[in-house]
Write an enzyme that holds these catalytic residues in place. Structure first.
Site, PDB file in Angstrom:
ATOM      1  N   ILE A 204       0.818  -1.217   0.000  1.00  0.00           N
ATOM      2  CA  ILE A 204       0.000   0.000   0.000  1.00  0.00           C
ATOM      3  C   ILE A 204       0.852   1.267   0.000  1.00  0.00           C
ATOM      4  O   ILE A 204       0.340   2.359  -0.212  1.00  0.00           O
ATOM      5  CB  ILE A 204      -1.000   0.067   1.191  1.00  0.00           C
TER       6      ILE A 204
ATOM      7  N   LYS B  83       5.094   2.765  -0.758  1.00  0.00           N
ATOM      8  CA  LYS B  83       6.531   2.595  -0.930  1.00  0.00           C
ATOM      9  C   LYS B  83       7.194   3.874  -0.458  1.00  0.00           C
ATOM     10  O   LYS B  83       7.125   4.890  -1.155  1.00  0.00           O
ATOM     11  CB  LYS B  83       6.837   2.380  -2.419  1.00  0.00           C
TER      12      LYS B  83
ATOM     13  N   GLU C  67      12.330   4.558   2.880  1.00  0.00           N
ATOM     14  CA  GLU C  67      13.134   3.501   3.480  1.00  0.00           C
ATOM     15  C   GLU C  67      12.392   2.200   3.717  1.00  0.00           C
ATOM     16  O   GLU C  67      13.017   1.187   4.008  1.00  0.00           O
ATOM     17  CB  GLU C  67      13.780   3.993   4.794  1.00  0.00           C
ATOM     18  N   ALA C  68      11.076   2.224   3.602  1.00  0.00           N
ATOM     19  CA  ALA C  68      10.332   1.007   3.912  1.00  0.00           C
ATOM     20  C   ALA C  68       9.190   0.792   2.940  1.00  0.00           C
ATOM     21  O   ALA C  68       8.688   1.736   2.331  1.00  0.00           O
ATOM     22  CB  ALA C  68       9.783   1.105   5.343  1.00  0.00           C
TER      23      ALA C  68
ATOM     24  N   ILE D 209       5.307  -0.813   2.807  1.00  0.00           N
ATOM     25  CA  ILE D 209       4.215  -1.097   3.724  1.00  0.00           C
ATOM     26  C   ILE D 209       3.205  -2.012   3.029  1.00  0.00           C
ATOM     27  O   ILE D 209       2.739  -1.687   1.930  1.00  0.00           O
ATOM     28  CB  ILE D 209       3.486   0.203   4.138  1.00  0.00           C
TER      29      ILE D 209
ATOM     30  N   ASP E   5      10.685  12.721  13.247  1.00  0.00           N
ATOM     31  CA  ASP E   5      10.115  12.992  11.913  1.00  0.00           C
ATOM     32  C   ASP E   5       8.642  13.337  12.077  1.00  0.00           C
ATOM     33  O   ASP E   5       7.773  12.761  11.428  1.00  0.00           O
ATOM     34  CB  ASP E   5      10.286  11.772  11.007  1.00  0.00           C
TER      35      ASP E   5
HETATM   36  N1  ATP Z   1      -0.406   1.017  11.271  1.00  0.00           N
HETATM   37  C1  ATP Z   1      -0.813   1.572  10.140  1.00  0.00           C
HETATM   38  N2  ATP Z   1      -2.126   1.585   9.834  1.00  0.00           N
HETATM   39  C2  ATP Z   1      -2.550   2.124   8.683  1.00  0.00           C
HETATM   40  N3  ATP Z   1      -1.752   2.660   7.759  1.00  0.00           N
HETATM   41  C3  ATP Z   1      -0.443   2.697   8.004  1.00  0.00           C
HETATM   42  C4  ATP Z   1       0.107   2.159   9.203  1.00  0.00           C
HETATM   43  N4  ATP Z   1       1.430   2.308   9.163  1.00  0.00           N
HETATM   44  C5  ATP Z   1       1.719   2.934   8.011  1.00  0.00           C
HETATM   45  N5  ATP Z   1       0.600   3.165   7.295  1.00  0.00           N
HETATM   46  C6  ATP Z   1       0.513   3.808   5.971  1.00  0.00           C
HETATM   47  O1  ATP Z   1       1.768   3.731   5.323  1.00  0.00           O
HETATM   48  C7  ATP Z   1       2.334   5.009   5.126  1.00  0.00           C
HETATM   49  C8  ATP Z   1       3.834   4.996   5.397  1.00  0.00           C
HETATM   50  O2  ATP Z   1       4.099   4.522   6.692  1.00  0.00           O
HETATM   51  P1  ATP Z   1       5.388   4.979   7.502  1.00  0.00           P
HETATM   52  O3  ATP Z   1       5.397   6.436   7.606  1.00  0.00           O
HETATM   53  O4  ATP Z   1       5.450   4.174   8.738  1.00  0.00           O
HETATM   54  O5  ATP Z   1       6.530   4.419   6.521  1.00  0.00           O
HETATM   55  P2  ATP Z   1       7.792   5.131   5.869  1.00  0.00           P
HETATM   56  O6  ATP Z   1       8.462   4.153   5.000  1.00  0.00           O
HETATM   57  O7  ATP Z   1       8.576   5.755   6.909  1.00  0.00           O
HETATM   58  O8  ATP Z   1       7.120   6.128   4.913  1.00  0.00           O
HETATM   59  P3  ATP Z   1       7.647   7.546   4.499  1.00  0.00           P
HETATM   60  O9  ATP Z   1       9.031   7.374   4.040  1.00  0.00           O
HETATM   61  O10 ATP Z   1       6.699   7.902   3.392  1.00  0.00           O
HETATM   62  O11 ATP Z   1       7.491   8.368   5.718  1.00  0.00           O
HETATM   63  C9  ATP Z   1       1.564   5.923   6.050  1.00  0.00           C
HETATM   64  O12 ATP Z   1       1.505   7.218   5.549  1.00  0.00           O
HETATM   65  C10 ATP Z   1       0.201   5.254   6.070  1.00  0.00           C
HETATM   66  O13 ATP Z   1      -0.534   5.626   4.939  1.00  0.00           O
HETATM   67 MG    MG Z   2       6.115   8.347   7.133  1.00  0.00          MG
END
Ligand code: ATP
Ligand code: MG
Lengths: 223, 332
Positions: free
Chosen positions: A15, A17, A20-21, A23, A134
């Site tokens: 859902i 990208k 760094e991660a 999801i 962040d």
């Molecule tokens: N527990 C959760 N429940 C629902 N949606 C989530 C959850 N964790 C993450 N998401 C969705 O995934 C997106 C990215 O999550 P997160 O910020 O933890 O990852 P990230 O790789 O650090 O992303 P970014 O680099 O974009 O900040 C969030 O904006 C949200 O839409």
């Molecule tokens: Mg994020």
């Protein structure tokens, strides 16, 4: 267990990208969950890469657990593999605060409630030595019941100085100014009003916050 | 044909560049101060140097361009950010020329010069810019009339980081190129503080820690580890900004853009996103450093965009001034 998780990934749906991660949305024993996998980066030295994936996964897992104890709403941690860079947490149904604000989908009352609550929750984390690292409106999910949830703790600091706390606050203000320019002042005031009410040493943190703000990243200084 | 003369004097370099209105570079004359002490640059010493070499650099630039002062149509100078006393040497020369020959004068932002020069010469349309130099460390993209900052250093610049560390190793200025060569001989990564906050980087802890280790470790390994840590931080925040802005090009500008390790790391990261990466190559590489050409280019761009020249009594200099405070009328 890693192999099991890799199996889950195949069943999960990507859902998001991020930088760094990745999801994935995943049905984990009948519960809607989120699988967050920190990916290797080819551009950096292997030992830095290993260190970052592990330390961020660890920090995020740690903060998710502490948040639950402190009553700070965040996803519930279900599974963590620090070496594998893998977390499974509960899925929070809702919308990203940034989008709700940009599309004008919240009433003034709801905004005030959310930003005051955020101030309270951040002070609880700070009082326990945790800075988010962040804090942006992209890292806040607003559930259907208009309750806010903090996510994305990989850049957190678990042992923060007052300086780091004030940086957390000042960076959040900057995010508001750049992303929600028109209403940033108002949103920040609600937030900071509640934050200083609960933070343990408000004077020191506000003092440092003002220094950072003045330190010249902002305005021209004629010579 | 319109001829533009640009004067640069923010830090170590006193430079005069001359271009024509087709942006042919007619000359790029410079004199760079090698600091005498071990403490880094002293503003008074820089001003002293600039005032000593100013006339010769000016004459050299005119001579190479085969022009006389009266042939110059527009004068531009670096208004900041930089060292007050050094800035005033360039400003004073520029004001004098503009006054004597009654020419339009444009005070311009030094960092904006790095950005526009590189974007123009790499033929990029709408890039994310990683500006890495002695005076700047920031990630920018053009949005609503200005180059907006999407991430930056919260303390020292990456140029400062390398120069300060190099001084501790007893290497002269500039330290960056020497550290790049030393890093090639490094074999082992020594763990150093990695500090990213949101889209921003913090280098001072890294500098202190690496400096403390100088007598304990192999200096090649340390140089490698310092460079690798700093660049990994920069690439990480660049990738974050890239995803947020959804740009299709990345342009690396400023003195540190010459570093091949940084360039290759950014390229590796960008490949994952199908994004093109550019920087100044070949003969143009020397323009990564401070120079008068980029100042002249900005003068030309303001002039062509129809921006009125500045009144002589309003040609101030600024020790501190952010790129995102500058209007960019030629991109609107
Ligand atoms: N527990 C959760 N429940 C629902 N949606 C989530 C959850 N964790 C993450 N998401 C969705 O995934 C997106 C990215 O999550 P997160 O910020 O933890 O990852 P990230 O790789 O650090 O992303 P970014 O680099 O974009 O900040 C969030 O904006 C949200 O839409
Ligand atoms: Mg994020």
């Amino acid at each position: 267990m890693e192999n099991v998780v890799v199996g889950f990934v195949n069943k999960g749906r990507l859902i998001h990208k991020g930088a760094e991660a990745n999801i994935y949305l995943l049905d984990y024993m009948g519960e809607a969950t989120v699988l967050k996998i920190r990916v290797r980066k080819k551009y950096r030295d292997k030992s830095i890469d290993r260190y970052l994936v592990r330390s961020r996964t660890y920090k995020e897992a740690y903060v998710l657990e502490v948040a639950e104890k402190l009553g700070v709403p965040a996803p519930r941690l279900i599974y963590a593999s620090i070496n594998g860079g893998i977390l499974i947490m509960s899925y929070i149904g809702g919308e990203i605060l940034r989008d709700l604000l940009l599309h004008n989908m919240l009433s003034e009352k709801e905004k005030e409630f959310i930003f005051r609550r955020l101030g309270m929750y951040l002070s609880r984390l700070h009082n326990n030595g945790i800075t988010h690292g962040d804090l942006t409106t992209s890292n806040i999910i607003i559930s259907g019941k208009k309750e806010l949830y903090l996510i994305d703790f990989g850049l957190a600091n678990l042992n923060s100085s007052d300086e780091e706390k004030s940086v957390d606050v000042e960076m959040f203000e900057r995010v508001l100014l750049s992303t929600h320019t028109g209403e940033a002042g108002k949103l920040f005031r609600w937030f900071i009003d509640e934050y200083v009410r609960y933070i343990e040493n408000p004077d020191e943190i506000l003092r440092r916050y003002r220094i950072i703000k003045r330190s010249g990243r902002y305005h021209a200084q004629k010579s | 044909m319109v001829y533009v003369l640009g004067i640069e004097s923010t830090a170590h370099t006193f430079g005069v560049g001359i271009i024509d209105s087709k942006f042919n570079i007619l000359s790029d004359a410079r004199s760079v101060l090698r600091p005498s002490g071990t403490l880094g640059i002293d503003p008074g010493e820089a001003a002293e140097h600039h005032s000593r070499v100013a006339v010769n650099v000016l004459l050299e630039a005119l001579d190479k361009a085969n022009l006389k002062l009266k042939d110059i149509d527009i004068v531009a100078f670096s208004k900041g950010p930089g060292l007050g006393p050094a800035l005033r040497i360039g400003a004073t020369l520029a004001r004098g020329l503009a006054f004597k020959y009654n020419k339009p004068i444009y005070p311009v932002h030094h960092g904006l010069g790095h950005i526009e020069l590189t974007v123009h010469l790499t033929n990029m349309k709408d890039p994310l810019v990683l500006l890495v130099s002695g005076g700047h460390t920031a990630i920018l993209a053009f949005n609503e009339g200005r180059w907006r900052i999407y991430g930056e250093t919260l303390d020292i610049t990456v140029g400062n980081l390398f120069d300060s560390f190099a001084r501790r190793l007893g290497i002269g200025f500039p330290g960056g190129p020497v550290i790049e060569r030393m890093a090639l001989k490094g074999k082992r990564y020594i763990e150093l503080p990695y500090n990213v906050k949101g889209n921003n980087v913090v280098f001072s802890g890294l500098l202190t820690h690496a400096t403390d280790l100088v007598d304990k470790y192999n200096k090649y390994d340390l140089a490698y580890s310092l460079q690798e840590t700093a660049f990994s931080m920069l690439v990480e925040v660049t990738e974050r900004a890239l995803i947020q802005t959804d740009k299709k090009e990345i342009c690396i500008a400023g003195g540190v853009a010459s570093n091949n390790r940084l360039f290759n790391m950014i390229k590796t990261m960008a490949e994952d996103h199908g994004v093109k990466v550019g920087r100044l190559e070949g003969d143009l590489r020397r323009l990564n450093g401070d120079n008068g050409v980029q100042i002249a280019l900005l003068g030309l761009l303001y002039y062509e965009a129809g921006t009125p020249a500045t009144d002589l009594d309003k040609t101030f200099v600024y020790q501190r001034i952010r790129v995102d405070e500058e209007d960019v009328p030629w991109r609107m």
